[in-house]
Enzyme design. Structure first.
Site: not given
Ligand code: MG
Length: 374
Positions: A198, A225, A251, A301, A326
């Site tokens: 990420d 991400e 997200e 998310h 997640e």
């Molecule tokens: Mg993220």
């Protein structure tokens, strides 16, 4: 059944590290009370005091009202009607962004109420479960140095997780350091573990993101991400079209309308609606169905308290394709202690809650301990 009160409760740790991209340091919990003695719980992972203002605000006019006022006296079992009522009643200032995020927590609480009223788990209200557990990916922050990153990856893999995401931290400061960090994570995690990266908007533009993604592909990331800012939708399309590694984002986005744009204009592979932000379970179901119908993967998310973990599991239990939950492994007490019966992860798999509604009970002492009164 009628809604008798709507509470928006701001929780906040006494010390906040504002430099860390860690949204487990505060929280906004909602409780929706009814005349049947049933209370529904939800949460919103956004700026808690802003969300509280949106819920508590008095009505200004026909299409500009606080959300509490729109729900009082209504039948909480009319979930989609109430979604429309909140959306229409706040459309003057809401429609996207934090207006829809505030709706999300209330929508989650309505599913909790209906499940409790019918004595069924929330997944039963959304088409039924296709699985009783699913893989959880450990979600953590990227440490500052390759040595720390390797040790952290080794430690988390040893806990039995088959997938680990490393996010934010130093990503994007230096291209060579980015590669050293990812190489270290791959060494620490071993070859059999999925790793996700990420980037936290850290790469400066699509050209740089394409070059970096090609450079990091040899470490076999499961996805990359948010390498670019959420509004660089054209940049996402150029990146996703140019590389083989799946590109993930979403997200910060709300509503099916924004997710349609991420698919159609952004060419994203992995969509990450946050159930406590995108419009609640009602809207997340629409987004997930749209993603599936267009061959995209939906991995919500979830990085706040045990409330969002449970809500996410109920949705994921119902989806045709659900590769991961997640699972935030930050040790902060709002993440680990607010729910008395948090999601259980064993051998890298998360069990879908089976008790009515969301299947969780809040720890009232923890709620009182972190309640923040401005
Ligand atoms: Mg993220």
């Amino acid at each position: 059944m009628r809604i008798t009160e709507v509470e928006a409760i701001v929780l906040r740790m006494p010390e906040i590290d504002v430099s860390a991209a860690d949204s487990t340091q505060d929280a906004l919990v909602v409780r929706v009370h009814t005349d049947a003695g049933i209370t529904g719980v939800g949460e919103v992972d956004a700026s808690p005091t802003v969300v509280k203002a949106i819920i508590d605000a008095p009505p200004s006019h026909a299409i500009s009202s606080g959300l509490r006022e729109l729900l009082l006296g209504e039948d909480p079992r009319d979930i989609e009607r109430l979604w429309d009522r909140m959306y229409q009643g706040s459309i003057f200032y809401g429609r996207r962004g934090v207006g829809v995020m505030a709706m999300s927590g209330l929508d989650i609480a309505l599913y909790d109420i209906l499940g409790k009223a019918l004595e069924v788990p929330a997944y039963r209200l959304m088409g039924g479960a296709r699985r009783s557990s699913l893989p959880a990916y450990a979600s953590t922050l990227m440490p500052d140095t390759p040595d720390e990153a390797e040790a952290h990856a080794r430690e988390v893999a040893a806990q039995g997780f088959g997938a680990i995401k490393f996010g934010w931290g130093p990503f994007g400061r230096d291209a060579d350091l980015d590669e050293e960090l990812v190489a270290a994570v791959r060494r620490g995690a071993g070859e059999g573990v999925d790793i996700m990266l990420d980037i936290g908007f850290g790469w400066r533009d699509a050209e740089h993101a394409i070059a970096m993604t090609r450079r990091l592909a040899r470490y076999r990331p499961r996805w990359i991400e948010e390498p670019l800012p959420p509004d660089d939708v054209e940049g996402y399309a150029r990146l996703a079209d140019a590389v083989d590694v799946p590109i993930a984002a979403g997200e910060e986005n709300t509503t099916r309308f924004e997710f349609a744009e991420l698919i159609e204009r952004g060419h994203l592979d992995v969509l990450q609606p946050d159930i406590s932000r995108c419009g609640g379970l009602t809207e997340a179901r629409r987004i997930a169905a749209m993603a599936h119908s267009r061959g995209r993967v939906c991995v919500p998310h979830a990085w706040s308290t045990g409330i969002i973990s449970a809500a996410s599991l109920h949705l994921l239990a119902t989806l045709p394709v659900a590769p991961y939950l997640e699972y935030c492994i930050r040790p902060n007490p709002l993440n680990t202690g607010l729910v008395r019966n948090p999601v259980v992860v064993e051998g890298g798999r998360a069990a879908v809650p089976q008790a009515p509604g969301l299947g969780i009970t809040l720890d009232e002492a923890e709620l009182a301990r972190f309640a923040w009164d401005a």
